[in-house]
Design a protein around this motif. Structure first.
Motif, short mmCIF file in Angstrom:
data_model
loop_
_atom_site.label_atom_id
_atom_site.label_comp_id
_atom_site.label_asym_id
_atom_site.label_seq_id
_atom_site.Cartn_x
_atom_site.Cartn_y
_atom_site.Cartn_z
N ARG A 88 0.84 -1.21 0.00
CA ARG A 88 0.00 0.00 0.00
C ARG A 88 0.87 1.25 0.00
NH1 ARG A 88 -4.92 1.97 0.89
NH2 ARG A 88 -5.17 3.84 2.20
N ALA A 89 1.99 1.20 0.74
CA ALA A 89 2.89 2.35 0.77
C ALA A 89 3.49 2.60 -0.61
CB ALA A 89 3.99 2.11 1.80
N ARG A 90 3.81 1.52 -1.33
CA ARG A 90 4.37 1.68 -2.68
C ARG A 90 3.34 2.28 -3.64
NH1 ARG A 90 6.20 -3.71 -1.52
NH2 ARG A 90 8.40 -3.70 -0.85
N LYS A 91 2.06 1.82 -3.50
CA LYS A 91 1.01 2.36 -4.35
C LYS A 91 0.80 3.85 -4.09
CE LYS A 91 -1.64 -1.93 -4.91
NZ LYS A 91 -2.94 -2.61 -4.63
N LEU A 92 0.80 4.22 -2.81
CA LEU A 92 0.63 5.63 -2.47
C LEU A 92 1.80 6.46 -2.99
CD1 LEU A 92 -0.72 5.34 1.20
CD2 LEU A 92 -1.99 6.09 -0.83
N GLU A 93 2.99 5.89 -2.92
CA GLU A 93 4.16 6.61 -3.42
C GLU A 93 4.04 6.85 -4.92
OE1 GLU A 93 9.05 6.18 -3.46
OE2 GLU A 93 7.78 4.47 -2.92
N ARG A 94 3.61 5.79 -5.68
CA ARG A 94 3.45 5.95 -7.14
C ARG A 94 2.33 6.95 -7.45
NH1 ARG A 94 4.38 0.23 -6.99
NH2 ARG A 94 2.12 -0.16 -6.97
N GLN A 95 1.26 6.92 -6.61
CA GLN A 95 0.15 7.85 -6.82
C GLN A 95 0.59 9.29 -6.60
OE1 GLN A 95 -3.30 7.01 -4.43
NE2 GLN A 95 -4.12 9.10 -4.65
N TYR A 96 1.34 9.52 -5.54
CA TYR A 96 1.79 10.89 -5.25
C TYR A 96 2.76 11.39 -6.31
CZ TYR A 96 -0.30 10.19 -0.64
OH TYR A 96 -1.17 9.96 0.39
N ILE A 97 3.57 10.47 -6.84
CA ILE A 97 4.50 10.88 -7.90
C ILE A 97 3.75 11.30 -9.14
CG2 ILE A 97 6.25 10.01 -9.49
CD1 ILE A 97 7.35 8.32 -7.21
N ARG A 98 2.68 10.52 -9.50
CA ARG A 98 1.87 10.88 -10.67
C ARG A 98 1.16 12.20 -10.46
NH1 ARG A 98 0.48 5.32 -10.47
NH2 ARG A 98 -1.52 5.88 -9.50
N GLU A 99 0.60 12.38 -9.24
CA GLU A 99 -0.10 13.64 -8.95
C GLU A 99 0.85 14.82 -9.00
OE1 GLU A 99 -1.95 13.11 -5.22
OE2 GLU A 99 -3.54 11.78 -5.96
N ALA A 100 2.07 14.61 -8.54
CA ALA A 100 3.05 15.69 -8.57
C ALA A 100 3.40 16.05 -10.00
CB ALA A 100 4.29 15.28 -7.79
N GLU A 101 3.51 15.03 -10.86
CA GLU A 101 3.83 15.29 -12.27
C GLU A 101 2.69 16.02 -12.96
OE1 GLU A 101 4.67 11.45 -13.75
OE2 GLU A 101 6.75 11.40 -12.99
N VAL A 102 1.43 15.63 -12.64
CA VAL A 102 0.27 16.28 -13.24
C VAL A 102 0.17 17.72 -12.80
CG1 VAL A 102 -2.26 16.29 -13.30
CG2 VAL A 102 -1.01 14.14 -13.55
N ASP A 103 0.44 17.97 -11.51
CA ASP A 103 0.37 19.34 -10.99
C ASP A 103 1.37 20.26 -11.66
OD1 ASP A 103 -1.65 18.61 -9.35
OD2 ASP A 103 -0.38 18.29 -7.58
N GLU A 104 2.45 19.70 -12.11
CA GLU A 104 3.50 20.53 -12.72
C GLU A 104 3.18 20.86 -14.17
OE1 GLU A 104 7.10 18.47 -12.24
OE2 GLU A 104 7.24 18.81 -10.07
N LEU A 105 2.29 20.09 -14.83
CA LEU A 105 2.01 20.29 -16.25
C LEU A 105 1.37 21.65 -16.56
CD1 LEU A 105 0.86 16.75 -17.44
CD2 LEU A 105 2.96 17.95 -18.02
N PRO A 106 0.32 22.05 -15.83
CA PRO A 106 -0.29 23.36 -16.15
C PRO A 106 0.69 24.50 -16.04
CG PRO A 106 -1.72 22.06 -14.77
CD PRO A 106 -0.42 21.34 -14.81
N ALA A 107 1.51 24.46 -15.03
CA ALA A 107 2.48 25.53 -14.86
C ALA A 107 3.44 25.56 -16.03
CB ALA A 107 3.24 25.33 -13.54
N THR A 108 3.86 24.38 -16.49
CA THR A 108 4.78 24.31 -17.62
C THR A 108 4.09 24.78 -18.89
OG1 THR A 108 5.85 22.44 -16.57
CG2 THR A 108 6.33 22.77 -18.88
N TYR A 109 2.81 24.42 -19.01
CA TYR A 109 2.04 24.82 -20.20
C TYR A 109 1.87 26.32 -20.24
CZ TYR A 109 -1.93 25.36 -23.36
OH TYR A 109 -2.74 25.76 -24.38
N GLU A 110 1.53 26.93 -19.11
CA GLU A 110 1.35 28.38 -19.07
C GLU A 110 2.64 29.10 -19.39
OE1 GLU A 110 -2.11 28.36 -15.61
OE2 GLU A 110 -0.19 29.36 -15.30
N GLU A 111 3.73 28.59 -18.90
CA GLU A 111 5.01 29.21 -19.17
C GLU A 111 5.34 29.14 -20.67
OE1 GLU A 111 7.04 28.12 -14.85
OE2 GLU A 111 7.84 27.30 -16.74
N SER A 112 5.02 28.00 -21.28
CA SER A 112 5.31 27.87 -22.71
C SER A 112 4.45 28.80 -23.55
CB SER A 112 5.10 26.42 -23.16
OG SER A 112 3.75 26.03 -22.98
#
Length: 208
Positions: A169-193
């Motif tokens: 369960r800890a590994r699943k949560l870790e993978r989930q948080y990593i994906r969420e962190a990557e998704v959160d960074e996309l809009p900021a990168t898109y706006e900058e571009s």
């Protein structure tokens, strides 16, 4: 603590449990004598009430002697020092007293011509002083085996019960948080571009 604290501690080592007559013969300052008597009373009270807390001793000193909190706290610290010092001195006195009593026992056994009593006192003295042991023979420290410690991340080694599937369960949560962190960074990168593209279009072209 005040500057006279070392003198008070030294006086307490010698006169804390001495009779008042001996204090008078020592010709100590009246203020120092009065404080020694106060420390003696607090010291004796704390020995009779070993579970008492610091605040209890402070309250007794304040109520009986009308002292300020600061002065009562200073006396409390001196009483603590006296407790430690007198504990050591009491052991030395007990050793001295034991030898004196042994000498009295030998003297009484000689007077009564009691060989059995004389031997009993001698046996007690020998046991107390450990005269039967060779002082040159100490413990063999080479026989002491150091304990081996193994580093582990398993909480069960510390006696903690791990819930089934907890690590997965800890590994699943870790993978989930990593994906969420990557998704959160996309809009900021898109706006900058987008901003960078717009600024490039609006930038005036140098005339030839």
């Amino acid at each position: 603590m005040p500057a006279d604290t070392p003198q008070i501690i030294e006086a307490a080592k010698h006169y804390l449990l001495s009779p008042l007559k001996e204090l008078e013969e020592a010709k100590l300052p009246a203020q120092q004598t009065a404080r020694l008597m106060r420390l003696r009373e607090a010291y004796a009270w704390w020995l009779q009430n070993p579970r008492a807390e610091d605040k209890d001793v402070i309250e007794i000193l304040k109520n009986k002697y009308g002292m300020s909190y600061v002065m009562a706290y200073q006396d409390l610290q001196l009483v603590k020092i006296c407790l430690g010092e007198m504990s050591r001195l009491t052991k030395d006195y007990d050793r001295y007293l034991f030898r004196r009593r042994c000498e009295e026992g030998w003297a009484m056994a000689r007077e009564k011509n009691d060989a059995r009593a004389f031997a009993a006192v001698t046996a007690a003295y020998g046991k107390y002083t450990q005269l039967d042991k060779d002082e040159n023979i100490g413990p063999d420290y080479s026989l002491i085996v150091p304990q081996t410690f193994v580093i582990t991340s398993d909480p069960a080694a510390a006696g903690i019960k791990v819930a089934p599937g907890l690590l997965e369960r800890a590994r699943k949560l870790e993978r989930q948080y990593i994906r969420e962190a990557e998704v959160d960074e996309l809009p900021a990168t898109y706006e900058e571009s987008v901003k960078e593209s717009a600024s490039t279009k609006n930038k005036p072209t140098p005339e030839a």
